[in-house]
Design an enzyme around this catalytic site. Structure first.
Site, short mmCIF file in Angstrom:
data_model
loop_
_atom_site.label_atom_id
_atom_site.label_comp_id
_atom_site.label_asym_id
_atom_site.label_seq_id
_atom_site.Cartn_x
_atom_site.Cartn_y
_atom_site.Cartn_z
CG HIS A 217 -1.97 1.02 1.50
ND1 HIS A 217 -3.21 0.92 1.38
CD2 HIS A 217 -1.68 2.46 1.85
CE1 HIS A 217 -3.91 2.12 1.71
NE2 HIS A 217 -2.68 2.85 2.18
CB CYS A 250 -3.61 9.15 6.69
SG CYS A 250 -4.05 8.83 8.45
CG ASN A 259 -3.63 5.26 -1.52
OD1 ASN A 259 -3.16 4.34 -0.68
ND2 ASN A 259 -4.60 6.03 -0.98
P1 HMG Z 1 -11.07 7.56 21.11
O1 HMG Z 1 -11.41 8.80 21.39
O2 HMG Z 1 -10.29 6.76 21.86
O3 HMG Z 1 -12.36 6.55 21.19
O4 HMG Z 1 -11.09 7.47 19.60
P2 HMG Z 1 -13.58 6.33 22.39
O5 HMG Z 1 -13.99 5.16 22.33
O6 HMG Z 1 -13.12 7.07 23.39
O7 HMG Z 1 -14.79 7.32 21.72
C1 HMG Z 1 -14.64 8.54 21.54
C2 HMG Z 1 -15.84 9.04 20.58
O8 HMG Z 1 -15.97 8.65 19.46
C3 HMG Z 1 -17.31 8.56 21.06
O9 HMG Z 1 -18.21 9.68 20.69
C4 HMG Z 1 -17.62 7.47 20.31
O10 HMG Z 1 -18.95 7.08 20.18
C5 HMG Z 1 -16.98 7.51 18.92
P3 HMG Z 1 -18.63 10.67 21.54
O11 HMG Z 1 -19.28 9.95 22.63
O12 HMG Z 1 -17.49 11.68 22.06
O13 HMG Z 1 -19.79 11.57 20.84
N1 HMG Z 1 -16.33 6.25 18.34
C6 HMG Z 1 -17.01 6.12 17.11
N2 HMG Z 1 -17.94 6.53 16.29
C7 HMG Z 1 -18.20 5.86 15.04
N3 HMG Z 1 -17.56 4.68 14.84
C8 HMG Z 1 -16.60 4.31 15.70
C9 HMG Z 1 -16.38 5.00 17.02
N4 HMG Z 1 -15.63 4.49 18.20
C10 HMG Z 1 -15.64 5.67 18.60
N5 HMG Z 1 -15.94 3.06 15.37
C11 HMG Z 1 -11.01 6.09 17.63
C12 HMG Z 1 -10.37 6.12 18.94
C13 HMG Z 1 -10.17 5.29 16.78
C14 HMG Z 1 -12.39 5.89 17.29
C15 HMG Z 1 -10.50 7.36 16.84
O14 HMG Z 1 -9.36 7.65 16.96
C16 HMG Z 1 -10.87 7.28 15.32
O15 HMG Z 1 -11.71 7.12 14.92
N6 HMG Z 1 -9.63 7.93 14.75
C17 HMG Z 1 -9.56 7.82 13.26
C18 HMG Z 1 -8.47 6.97 12.57
C19 HMG Z 1 -8.72 7.09 11.04
O16 HMG Z 1 -9.80 6.81 10.59
N7 HMG Z 1 -7.60 7.17 10.38
C20 HMG Z 1 -7.47 7.24 8.97
C21 HMG Z 1 -7.51 5.84 8.26
S1 HMG Z 1 -5.93 5.08 8.61
C22 HMG Z 1 -5.06 5.31 7.20
O17 HMG Z 1 -5.54 6.00 6.68
C23 HMG Z 1 -3.85 4.34 6.87
C24 HMG Z 1 -4.19 3.38 5.93
O18 HMG Z 1 -4.56 3.92 4.75
C25 HMG Z 1 -2.70 2.62 5.64
C26 HMG Z 1 -1.70 3.29 5.31
O19 HMG Z 1 -1.83 4.39 4.42
O20 HMG Z 1 -0.58 3.30 6.08
C27 HMG Z 1 -5.06 2.36 6.55
MG MG Z 2 -3.29 4.88 3.02
#
Ligand code: HMG
Ligand code: MG
Length: 318
Positions: A217, A250, A259
């Site tokens: 990736h 990201c 990408n």
């Molecule tokens: P946190 O603050 O530790 O989570 O975040 P929490 O469990 O304490 O919850 C906080 C709030 O988030 C709550 O809402 C939850 O309901 C909500 P509030 O009560 O404040 O209104 N929440 C969610 N809502 C919807 N769906 C869920 C969910 N979980 C919690 N599943 C968490 C931890 C992981 C949720 C947060 O940090 C997060 O969502 N981060 C986003 C990460 C992300 O999407 N990054 C981009 C993708 S990774 C990438 O691009 C790399 C990749 O392409 C590979 C590469 O290129 O290397 C894959």
């Molecule tokens: Mg990526």
């Protein structure tokens, strides 16, 4: 002296490559403007019609953190599904898995990082905490008959720490396989890798994870992504993540660009007579449509050539 042909025979190119299309998730998660439901659905349906067999359709993450992915449930409820195509979603925790199950996704992708700082910025926890959280997610997903794919981010560098230890990459990849991922995608999240670094990294990972369970990736920040794909293919990697029009990025990897463009990957593989099952012209059309909808230039050189010439560019055989 060895001829060029003899030398090439030693390369380990696979006869067929599976391209995993990540534009609806990795591509759109970083867009500044809101992308409406109809545009997302049209993109996914066009990609499936072009022959992509695995499409990452969105993510179930916190919408406060990644607002572009807020409509993923609606996207999955609206798309017309083609039998045999895997419509996957990215999930970080059990809450995300529940949403994936409710949306009838047969497959999820879980993600961890090889860098502590990136892990903290991206998902607010350490690598070890993320792995124990993901183990629960994988167990529950597998119990629900879902397929689970894993990502390791920052395999060739971290936006916060710079160099990343290959031991950490190997450790996270192995953990993801041990928790039941059918495949692990090695992510150069910030697009800093070059071909030798790519081969050195894969060379270390294959000590612990079979090559047949690895995908790559590459983000294209420094223009190295296609070269890195080739370097991975030379080692026998046969699964490549890509995003049509070179979309992607990201939100927690500042400065990283999109990408590797799917059109560029497929053009290269066609020219190398490596099968993908993808129709390049339909793919280029899908890329043209999403670029127009987003009001941005496609990052794919192959797509620009195909569209400007109005036909497939002929390959010149050696
Ligand atoms: P946190 O603050 O530790 O989570 O975040 P929490 O469990 O304490 O919850 C906080 C709030 O988030 C709550 O809402 C939850 O309901 C909500 P509030 O009560 O404040 O209104 N929440 C969610 N809502 C919807 N769906 C869920 C969910 N979980 C919690 N599943 C968490 C931890 C992981 C949720 C947060 O940090 C997060 O969502 N981060 C986003 C990460 C992300 O999407 N990054 C981009 C993708 S990774 C990438 O691009 C790399 C990749 O392409 C590979 C590469 O290129 O290397 C894959
Ligand atoms: Mg990526």
């Amino acid at each position: 002296m060895q001829t060029v042909q003899e030398h090439l025979v030693r390369d380990n190119y696979p006869p067929r490559v599976r391209v995993v299309e990540v534009s609806p998730r990795d591509g759109l998660q970083n867009e500044p403007a809101t992308v409406d439901l109809a545009t997302k659905v049209a993109l996914i349906e066009a990609l499936a019609a072009a022959g992509l067999g695995t499409i990452e359709c969105g993510s179930f993450v916190s919408s406060k953190r990644v607002p572009q992915m807020a409509g993923t449930a609606e996207v999955l409820a609206t798309i017309k599904r083609i039998p045999g195509v895997a419509y996957s979603v990215l999930v970080p925790n059990l809450q995300g898995l529940e949403a994936a199950i409710a949306s009838r996704s047969g497959e999820i992708a879980i993600f961890a990082a090889a860098s502590e700082s990136f892990s903290q910025h991206n998902i607010q926890c350490s690598i070890a905490e993320s792995l124990s959280r993901l183990r629960q997610v994988a167990d529950a997903a597998i119990a629900s008959q879902m397929r689970v794919r894993g990502y390791v981010s920052c395999v060739l560098g971290c936006p916060y720490e710079g160099a990343v230890a290959l031991d950490a990459v190997v450790h996270v990849a192995k953990e993801l396989i041990n928790m039941g991922c059918y495949e692990v995608s090695l992510g150069d999240t910030i697009g800093v890798g070059t071909p030798r670094a790519t081969q050195a990294m894969i060379g270390r990972v294959v000590g612990e994870v079979p090559i047949g369970r690895l995908a790559v990736h590459f983000h294209d920040t420094y223009g190295q992504a296609l070269a890195n794909v080739l370097a991975a293919l030379q080692l026998g990697v046969a699964v490549v993540d890509a995003a049509v029009a070179g979309l992607g990025g990201c939100p927690y990897a500042p400065g990283a660009t999109g990408n590797v463009a799917t059109e560029d990957v497929v053009y290269m593989l066609n020219g190398m007579e490596i099968e993908t099952g993808i129709d390049l012209e339909k793919l280029a059309e899908a890329g043209r449509a999403i670029s127009k909808a987003l009001g941005r230039e496609s990052q794919s050189k192959a797509a620009a050539a195909i569209i400007s010439q109005g036909r497939r560019v002929a390959h010149i055989d050696p």
